[in-house]
Design a protein around this motif. Structure first.
Motif, mmCIF file in Angstrom:
data_model
loop_
_atom_site.group_PDB
_atom_site.id
_atom_site.type_symbol
_atom_site.label_atom_id
_atom_site.label_comp_id
_atom_site.label_asym_id
_atom_site.label_seq_id
_atom_site.Cartn_x
_atom_site.Cartn_y
_atom_site.Cartn_z
ATOM 1 N N GLU A 48 0.642 -1.265 0.035
ATOM 2 C CA GLU A 48 0.040 -0.079 -0.017
ATOM 3 C C GLU A 48 0.952 1.283 -0.158
ATOM 4 O O GLU A 48 0.423 1.988 -0.692
ATOM 5 C CB GLU A 48 -0.927 0.132 1.228
ATOM 6 C CG GLU A 48 -1.746 -1.062 1.310
ATOM 7 C CD GLU A 48 -1.390 -2.466 1.979
ATOM 8 O OE1 GLU A 48 -0.303 -2.521 2.451
ATOM 9 O OE2 GLU A 48 -2.080 -3.165 1.863
ATOM 10 N N GLY A 59 3.069 1.524 -3.332
ATOM 11 C CA GLY A 59 2.333 2.300 -4.345
ATOM 12 C C GLY A 59 2.192 4.166 -4.144
ATOM 13 O O GLY A 59 2.199 4.460 -5.204
ATOM 14 N N TRP A 60 1.953 4.274 -2.833
ATOM 15 C CA TRP A 60 1.844 5.631 -2.964
ATOM 16 C C TRP A 60 3.129 6.404 -2.959
ATOM 17 O O TRP A 60 3.175 7.324 -3.529
ATOM 18 C CB TRP A 60 1.438 6.079 -1.161
ATOM 19 C CG TRP A 60 1.099 7.412 -0.940
ATOM 20 C CD1 TRP A 60 0.244 8.374 -1.523
ATOM 21 C CD2 TRP A 60 2.040 8.250 -0.187
ATOM 22 N NE1 TRP A 60 0.518 9.448 -0.843
ATOM 23 C CE2 TRP A 60 1.452 9.575 -0.363
ATOM 24 C CE3 TRP A 60 3.183 7.804 0.313
ATOM 25 C CZ2 TRP A 60 2.255 10.440 0.354
ATOM 26 C CZ3 TRP A 60 3.855 8.872 0.943
ATOM 27 C CH2 TRP A 60 3.516 10.241 0.927
ATOM 28 N N THR A 86 1.856 5.513 -7.860
ATOM 29 C CA THR A 86 0.862 4.689 -8.349
ATOM 30 C C THR A 86 -0.352 5.099 -8.341
ATOM 31 O O THR A 86 -1.365 4.784 -9.136
ATOM 32 C CB THR A 86 1.130 3.069 -7.701
ATOM 33 O OG1 THR A 86 2.635 2.750 -8.340
ATOM 34 C CG2 THR A 86 0.309 2.109 -8.559
ATOM 35 N N TRP A 87 -0.775 5.582 -7.204
ATOM 36 C CA TRP A 87 -2.033 6.312 -6.527
ATOM 37 C C TRP A 87 -1.728 7.375 -5.731
ATOM 38 O O TRP A 87 -0.576 7.639 -5.256
ATOM 39 C CB TRP A 87 -3.028 5.383 -6.027
ATOM 40 C CG TRP A 87 -2.368 4.420 -4.762
ATOM 41 C CD1 TRP A 87 -2.100 4.735 -3.456
ATOM 42 C CD2 TRP A 87 -2.114 2.997 -4.936
ATOM 43 N NE1 TRP A 87 -1.448 3.566 -2.829
ATOM 44 C CE2 TRP A 87 -1.260 2.641 -3.782
ATOM 45 C CE3 TRP A 87 -1.946 2.051 -5.951
ATOM 46 C CZ2 TRP A 87 -1.105 1.273 -3.459
ATOM 47 C CZ3 TRP A 87 -1.395 0.872 -5.961
ATOM 48 C CH2 TRP A 87 -1.001 0.404 -4.643
#
Length: 126
Positions: A63, A66-67, A71-72
């Motif tokens: 999680e 990705g941050w 990525t998001w």
């Protein structure tokens, strides 16, 4: 001595420069289960992590990874990823430790190395 370590080394925790940059420009975004703290600057164009203890990149969960890598946009504290029932919790890389994965047939596996079959003849030089 501690000041010198903080000034010159990154493997003993954040350097003086990182601490000053974080204090001046960092906005705390969240913390993960391992105690690592995540920051970003005011416009969100830079993101970084201050590790709790020894810096080990494999401790960062998917999680937060990705941050950190854009990525998001939303951090897991604001928009947690949906978890499947079959997903296991995150574990850091265990290579080099007693908990490392050792497949069957590995010389380091608890059962020992591969067995030699009766139809095998070892090669010997002439």
């Amino acid at each position: 001595m501690k000041f010198l370590l903080k000034l010159l080394t990154w493997w003993n925790g954040p350097t003086i420069g990182t601490e000053l940059f974080t204090w001046r420009f960092g906005k705390r975004v969240g913390e993960d289960a391992a105690g690592n703290v995540y920051y970003q600057n005011a416009d969100g164009s830079r993101r970084w992590v201050i590790f709790k203890g020894e810096p080990e990149a494999s401790e960062i969960s998917a999680e937060w990874h990705g941050w950190l890598h854009f990525t998001w946009q939303q951090p897991p504290t604001e928009a947690p990823l949906p978890r499947q029932a079959w997903e296991k919790p995150h574990r850091p890389n265990m290579t080099g430790t007693a908990l490392a994965y050792r497949p069957p047939g590995s010389l380091l596996a608890p059962a020992g190395g591969p067995r030699v079959h009766a139809d095998y003849d070892a090669w010997t030089p002439q």
